[in-house]
Design a protein around this motif. Structure first.
Motif, PDB file in Angstrom:
ATOM      1  N   ALA A 133      -7.284   4.411   8.569  1.00 27.06           N
ATOM      2  CA  ALA A 133      -8.140   4.253   7.388  1.00 27.06           C
ATOM      3  C   ALA A 133      -7.395   4.461   6.083  1.00 27.06           C
ATOM      4  O   ALA A 133      -7.964   4.227   5.026  1.00 27.06           O
ATOM      5  CB  ALA A 133      -9.316   5.223   7.465  1.00 27.06           C
ATOM      6  N   VAL A 134      -6.158   4.923   6.143  1.00 24.80           N
ATOM      7  CA  VAL A 134      -5.403   5.194   4.922  1.00 24.80           C
ATOM      8  C   VAL A 134      -4.075   4.448   4.972  1.00 24.80           C
ATOM      9  O   VAL A 134      -3.767   3.761   5.942  1.00 24.80           O
ATOM     10  CB  VAL A 134      -5.170   6.714   4.744  1.00 24.80           C
ATOM     11  CG1 VAL A 134      -6.486   7.436   4.551  1.00 24.80           C
ATOM     12  CG2 VAL A 134      -4.413   7.288   5.933  1.00 24.80           C
ATOM     13  N   GLY A 135      -3.305   4.612   3.904  1.00 21.61           N
ATOM     14  CA  GLY A 135      -2.021   3.941   3.853  1.00 21.61           C
ATOM     15  C   GLY A 135      -2.174   2.433   3.788  1.00 21.61           C
ATOM     16  O   GLY A 135      -3.253   1.905   3.471  1.00 21.61           O
ATOM     17  N   PRO A 136      -1.133   1.687   4.119  1.00 23.43           N
ATOM     18  CA  PRO A 136      -1.188   0.215   4.074  1.00 23.43           C
ATOM     19  C   PRO A 136      -2.276  -0.385   4.956  1.00 23.43           C
ATOM     20  O   PRO A 136      -2.928  -1.346   4.582  1.00 23.43           O
ATOM     21  CB  PRO A 136       0.220  -0.192   4.556  1.00 23.43           C
ATOM     22  CG  PRO A 136       1.088   0.970   4.227  1.00 23.43           C
ATOM     23  CD  PRO A 136       0.229   2.182   4.433  1.00 23.43           C
ATOM     24  N   ARG A 137      -2.489   0.211   6.138  1.00 21.34           N
ATOM     25  CA  ARG A 137      -3.523  -0.328   7.034  1.00 21.34           C
ATOM     26  C   ARG A 137      -4.920  -0.130   6.447  1.00 21.34           C
ATOM     27  O   ARG A 137      -5.776  -1.018   6.540  1.00 21.34           O
ATOM     28  CB  ARG A 137      -3.428   0.333   8.409  1.00 21.34           C
ATOM     29  CG  ARG A 137      -2.291  -0.191   9.262  1.00 21.34           C
ATOM     30  CD  ARG A 137      -2.344   0.359  10.667  1.00 21.34           C
ATOM     31  NE  ARG A 137      -2.065   1.793  10.692  1.00 21.34           N
ATOM     32  CZ  ARG A 137      -2.105   2.550  11.788  1.00 21.34           C
ATOM     33  NH1 ARG A 137      -2.437   1.998  12.940  1.00 21.34           N
ATOM     34  NH2 ARG A 137      -1.825   3.835  11.733  1.00 21.34           N
TER      35      ARG A 137
END
Length: 268
Positions: A133-137
């Protein structure tokens, strides 16, 4: 972590605060946008006040540097619950109703904006536990949610325009030539923005233009109707939340040029 008060976050916060205030004043939910299946008056009112307080607190929390990270961590699941519990059932029960898909699309856009704030403010701790759910994804997922939602509101606008013809516009906009055509054009604009984001064609410009269009529609369509009371007031607030949702996603492209092209942009 960016704690600068972006204009998009300011608009989102202001709309959340307004939504909370109207909920506290009316002692009820946001009409068609929060179709809560609670019909026992005392219980419904209590839950409505609780939700209004949460929305007010979330809006205020978005404005303060100290409370910004925890607020974003609470805002994202709150909007996901709103989307899953209040919008998906309507689509499942009556998938033939375009209005249900349009309502889902509106709340999905707001959720996409909240997701972008969550990605930006999640921090290292959450990144380890919620990598999907976080970062680039997470950022790509938020953009995908917007891409999926935009055609829903676009098609709803076009269907309503065809259904109501030249009477689709508010009375003070009837001076426009071909009102139905103008309404259809806004729906086509949302679908075109979806395609631009999907294929990486000027995504920053496309998303920003969509936010600007929705903002203009909000002010010109609902603004003059505020004197009529609760329905128009709530519609104005939700419309500003939708505008802010698109704007927040548009801000995720701020590191790329306005006329950049290519699917690789999804990774930036």
């Amino acid at each position: 972590m960016n704690t600068t008060l972006q204009h998009s976050r300011l608009l989102f916060a202001a709309a959340m605060i307004a939504l909370g205030v109207t909920g506290l004043v009316n002692g009820d939910f946001a009409l068609a946008w929060q179709q809560v299946p609670i019909h026992h008056p005392p219980t419904r009112t209590a839950v409505a006040y609780a939700c209004a307080f949460v929305e007010l607190a979330l809006g205020i929390g978005l404005l303060l540097k100290r409370t910004l990270p925890p607020t974003c961590r609470a805002l994202f699941p709150y909007m996901m619950l709103w989307l899953a519990l209040l919008e998906i059932p309507g689509v499942v029960q009556a998938p033939q109703e375009v209005g249900n898909w349009g309502s889902f699309g509106e709340i999905a856009i707001i959720t996409a904006g909240a997701w972008c704030l969550f990605v930006e403010q999640a921090g290292v701790g959450n990144a380890r536990r919620l990598g999907f759910a976080v970062g680039p994804r997470g950022l790509r997922a938020a953009r995908w949610l917007l891409v999926v939602a935009l055609p829903m509101i676009g098609v709803e606008v076009i269907v309503d325009a065809v259904k109501f013809g030249d009477h689709v516009m508010q009375p003070w906009l009837q001076w426009l030539p071909w009102p139905m055509a103008w309404a259809c054009l806004t729906g086509v604009g949302s679908i075109a923005t979806c395609l631009a984001l999907l294929f990486g064609v000027w995504p920053r410009l496309a998303a920003t233009a969509e936010a600007a269009m929705l903002g203009i529609i909000t002010v010109t369509y609902w603004g003059p109707d505020l004197y009529t009371g609760r329905t128009a007031t709530t519609a104005l607030i939700i419309s500003f939340l939708i505008t802010a949702g698109v704007w927040l996603v548009a801000d995720t492209y701020r590191s790329i040029p306005w006329l950049a092209n290519g699917r690789a942009i999804w990774n930036n």
